[in-house]
Write a protein that holds these residues in place. Sequence first.
Motif, PDB file in Angstrom:
ATOM      1  N   HIS A  83       0.831  -1.208   0.000  1.00  0.00           N
ATOM      2  CA  HIS A  83       0.000   0.000   0.000  1.00  0.00           C
ATOM      3  C   HIS A  83       0.864   1.257   0.000  1.00  0.00           C
ATOM      4  O   HIS A  83       0.581   2.219  -0.734  1.00  0.00           O
ATOM      5  N   ALA A  84       1.922   1.259   0.807  1.00  0.00           N
ATOM      6  CA  ALA A  84       2.793   2.439   0.906  1.00  0.00           C
ATOM      7  C   ALA A  84       3.419   2.781  -0.445  1.00  0.00           C
ATOM      8  O   ALA A  84       3.513   3.954  -0.820  1.00  0.00           O
ATOM      9  N   LEU A  85       3.826   1.765  -1.186  1.00  0.00           N
ATOM     10  CA  LEU A  85       4.453   1.994  -2.486  1.00  0.00           C
ATOM     11  C   LEU A  85       3.438   2.456  -3.524  1.00  0.00           C
ATOM     12  O   LEU A  85       3.722   3.328  -4.349  1.00  0.00           O
ATOM     13  N   LEU A  86       2.242   1.887  -3.484  1.00  0.00           N
ATOM     14  CA  LEU A  86       1.202   2.265  -4.448  1.00  0.00           C
ATOM     15  C   LEU A  86       0.664   3.677  -4.213  1.00  0.00           C
ATOM     16  O   LEU A  86       0.210   4.336  -5.150  1.00  0.00           O
ATOM     17  N   THR A  87       0.687   4.138  -2.971  1.00  0.00           N
ATOM     18  CA  THR A  87       0.111   5.450  -2.636  1.00  0.00           C
ATOM     19  C   THR A  87       1.180   6.486  -2.309  1.00  0.00           C
ATOM     20  O   THR A  87       0.877   7.539  -1.763  1.00  0.00           O
ATOM     21  N   ASP A  88       2.419   6.187  -2.663  1.00  0.00           N
ATOM     22  CA  ASP A  88       3.511   7.147  -2.469  1.00  0.00           C
ATOM     23  C   ASP A  88       3.180   8.480  -3.158  1.00  0.00           C
ATOM     24  O   ASP A  88       2.677   8.492  -4.284  1.00  0.00           O
ATOM     25  N   ARG A  89       3.388   9.577  -2.449  1.00  0.00           N
ATOM     26  CA  ARG A  89       3.137  10.938  -2.958  1.00  0.00           C
ATOM     27  C   ARG A  89       1.639  11.235  -3.143  1.00  0.00           C
ATOM     28  O   ARG A  89       1.279  12.280  -3.676  1.00  0.00           O
ATOM     29  N   LEU A  90       0.791  10.308  -2.691  1.00  0.00           N
ATOM     30  CA  LEU A  90      -0.652  10.490  -2.847  1.00  0.00           C
ATOM     31  C   LEU A  90      -1.383  10.568  -1.509  1.00  0.00           C
ATOM     32  O   LEU A  90      -2.405  11.224  -1.402  1.00  0.00           O
ATOM     33  N   GLN A  91      -0.868   9.864  -0.499  1.00  0.00           N
ATOM     34  CA  GLN A  91      -1.540   9.816   0.795  1.00  0.00           C
ATOM     35  C   GLN A  91      -0.574  10.118   1.931  1.00  0.00           C
ATOM     36  O   GLN A  91       0.538   9.567   1.960  1.00  0.00           O
ATOM     37  N   HIS A  92      -1.005  10.936   2.877  1.00  0.00           N
ATOM     38  CA  HIS A  92      -0.162  11.230   4.039  1.00  0.00           C
ATOM     39  C   HIS A  92      -0.061  10.019   4.966  1.00  0.00           C
ATOM     40  O   HIS A  92       0.902   9.883   5.727  1.00  0.00           O
ATOM     41  N   ASP A  93      -1.059   9.115   4.895  1.00  0.00           N
ATOM     42  CA  ASP A  93      -1.088   7.947   5.778  1.00  0.00           C
ATOM     43  C   ASP A  93      -0.751   6.665   5.026  1.00  0.00           C
ATOM     44  O   ASP A  93      -1.234   5.588   5.364  1.00  0.00           O
ATOM     45  N   ARG A  94       0.080   6.784   4.014  1.00  0.00           N
ATOM     46  CA  ARG A  94       0.417   5.611   3.202  1.00  0.00           C
ATOM     47  C   ARG A  94       1.042   4.517   4.075  1.00  0.00           C
ATOM     48  O   ARG A  94       1.864   4.792   4.942  1.00  0.00           O
ATOM     49  N   GLY A  95       0.604   3.295   3.840  1.00  0.00           N
ATOM     50  CA  GLY A  95       1.141   2.168   4.591  1.00  0.00           C
ATOM     51  C   GLY A  95       0.563   2.007   5.989  1.00  0.00           C
ATOM     52  O   GLY A  95       0.968   1.098   6.709  1.00  0.00           O
ATOM     53  N   ARG A  96      -0.374   2.871   6.370  1.00  0.00           N
ATOM     54  CA  ARG A  96      -0.961   2.784   7.709  1.00  0.00           C
ATOM     55  C   ARG A  96      -2.462   2.535   7.599  1.00  0.00           C
ATOM     56  O   ARG A  96      -3.128   3.083   6.716  1.00  0.00           O
ATOM     57  N   PHE A  97      -2.962   1.728   8.514  1.00  0.00           N
ATOM     58  CA  PHE A  97      -4.387   1.423   8.494  1.00  0.00           C
ATOM     59  C   PHE A  97      -5.213   2.654   8.824  1.00  0.00           C
ATOM     60  O   PHE A  97      -4.739   3.584   9.482  1.00  0.00           O
ATOM     61  N   LYS A  98      -6.461   2.627   8.410  1.00  0.00           N
ATOM     62  CA  LYS A  98      -7.361   3.764   8.592  1.00  0.00           C
ATOM     63  C   LYS A  98      -7.544   4.098  10.074  1.00  0.00           C
ATOM     64  O   LYS A  98      -7.512   3.217  10.939  1.00  0.00           O
ATOM     65  N   THR A  99      -7.751   5.366  10.325  1.00  0.00           N
ATOM     66  CA  THR A  99      -8.023   5.819  11.692  1.00  0.00           C
ATOM     67  C   THR A  99      -9.437   6.378  11.816  1.00  0.00           C
ATOM     68  O   THR A  99      -9.856   6.762  12.906  1.00  0.00           O
ATOM     69  N   ALA A 100     -10.156   6.457  10.712  1.00  0.00           N
ATOM     70  CA  ALA A 100     -11.543   6.904  10.711  1.00  0.00           C
ATOM     71  C   ALA A 100     -12.368   5.909   9.901  1.00  0.00           C
ATOM     72  O   ALA A 100     -11.848   5.269   8.976  1.00  0.00           O
ATOM     73  N   GLN A 101     -13.621   5.784  10.234  1.00  0.00           N
ATOM     74  CA  GLN A 101     -14.497   4.859   9.511  1.00  0.00           C
ATOM     75  C   GLN A 101     -14.607   5.279   8.051  1.00  0.00           C
ATOM     76  O   GLN A 101     -14.728   6.469   7.745  1.00  0.00           O
ATOM     77  N   ASN A 102     -14.541   4.300   7.146  1.00  0.00           N
ATOM     78  CA  ASN A 102     -14.709   4.600   5.734  1.00  0.00           C
ATOM     79  C   ASN A 102     -15.862   3.785   5.164  1.00  0.00           C
ATOM     80  O   ASN A 102     -16.435   2.935   5.841  1.00  0.00           O
ATOM     81  N   ALA A 103     -16.218   4.070   3.942  1.00  0.00           N
ATOM     82  CA  ALA A 103     -17.326   3.380   3.291  1.00  0.00           C
ATOM     83  C   ALA A 103     -17.028   3.266   1.805  1.00  0.00           C
ATOM     84  O   ALA A 103     -16.201   4.004   1.260  1.00  0.00           O
ATOM     85  N   ILE A 104     -17.702   2.327   1.143  1.00  0.00           N
ATOM     86  CA  ILE A 104     -17.549   2.122  -0.293  1.00  0.00           C
ATOM     87  C   ILE A 104     -18.783   2.692  -0.974  1.00  0.00           C
ATOM     88  O   ILE A 104     -19.913   2.345  -0.616  1.00  0.00           O
ATOM     89  N   ILE A 105     -18.567   3.568  -1.929  1.00  0.00           N
ATOM     90  CA  ILE A 105     -19.688   4.198  -2.625  1.00  0.00           C
ATOM     91  C   ILE A 105     -20.605   3.141  -3.236  1.00  0.00           C
ATOM     92  O   ILE A 105     -20.154   2.265  -3.984  1.00  0.00           O
ATOM     93  N   GLY A 106     -21.883   3.215  -2.899  1.00  0.00           N
ATOM     94  CA  GLY A 106     -22.867   2.304  -3.462  1.00  0.00           C
ATOM     95  C   GLY A 106     -22.992   0.974  -2.751  1.00  0.00           C
ATOM     96  O   GLY A 106     -23.892   0.190  -3.048  1.00  0.00           O
ATOM     97  N   ALA A 107     -22.065   0.688  -1.800  1.00  0.00           N
ATOM     98  CA  ALA A 107     -22.113  -0.594  -1.096  1.00  0.00           C
ATOM     99  C   ALA A 107     -23.104  -0.530   0.059  1.00  0.00           C
ATOM    100  O   ALA A 107     -23.201   0.487   0.744  1.00  0.00           O
ATOM    101  N   GLU A 108     -23.795  -1.638   0.288  1.00  0.00           N
ATOM    102  CA  GLU A 108     -24.791  -1.680   1.343  1.00  0.00           C
ATOM    103  C   GLU A 108     -24.238  -2.243   2.647  1.00  0.00           C
ATOM    104  O   GLU A 108     -24.901  -2.196   3.678  1.00  0.00           O
ATOM    105  N   PHE A 109     -23.032  -2.793   2.615  1.00  0.00           N
ATOM    106  CA  PHE A 109     -22.450  -3.337   3.831  1.00  0.00           C
ATOM    107  C   PHE A 109     -21.524  -2.302   4.490  1.00  0.00           C
ATOM    108  O   PHE A 109     -21.075  -1.354   3.843  1.00  0.00           O
ATOM    109  N   LYS A 110     -21.246  -2.494   5.763  1.00  0.00           N
ATOM    110  CA  LYS A 110     -20.380  -1.602   6.515  1.00  0.00           C
ATOM    111  C   LYS A 110     -18.975  -2.195   6.576  1.00  0.00           C
ATOM    112  O   LYS A 110     -18.810  -3.386   6.876  1.00  0.00           O
TER     113      LYS A 110
END
Length: 222
Positions: A83-110
Amino acid sequence: MTYKPDYLDDILVRMAYHSSGIEGNTISLPETVSIIIENSLPGNHKSIREFYEIENHKQAFNFLLDQLDVLPPLTVGLIQDFHALLTDRLQHDRGRFKTAQNAIIGAEFKTATPAETPYLMTQWADNTSYRLESAKSIPELLNVLADTHIQLERIHPFSDGNGRTGRLILMYLAMRYLKAPIIISKDDRAKYMELLANQDTAGLADLLKQSLDYEKERMNQF
């Protein structure tokens, strides 16, 4: 398994193009060749983000090949490195798991909560390794890859870049256990998303088999 250098370039270009395209990246296949093979930025493209989404696949793929040489255990750390390599220069939290709840657009599951994620990912890595090592046939391996890919998507462990990371891990595991890559085409995006949403393991395994058969044929062409 030894892959021809030209075929490895071919895999990388198509993986970067299709996986990024599934997420909405508009860079074309010829432009992807320019970025990956010729190290040039297409002059008519204004989005630096889209460029990095493509270009980062190069370093991530080189890392993947290094792992195929040493065959380390599938661990949380390895997934975070991808993940860190794929999101290099794109995400400040590259290589680290989420710290806030996220969701998938259009998905009905949590998706998994941030608190659940580290445990679930450790469990996912251990379970995936055990099942792949225990599989006795190609259909069984494809079924495991499909099922665990769906599970990973539902955990959605990172704030962003989950799809690209999941598909790179899928490719790594396919090359490790099936001796050929699996690339999900952006042309199959709608079907792929529906299979994920419906947790249709059998349907996804069939889609993966189509890719595997195609790659085995393409490998011979190189």
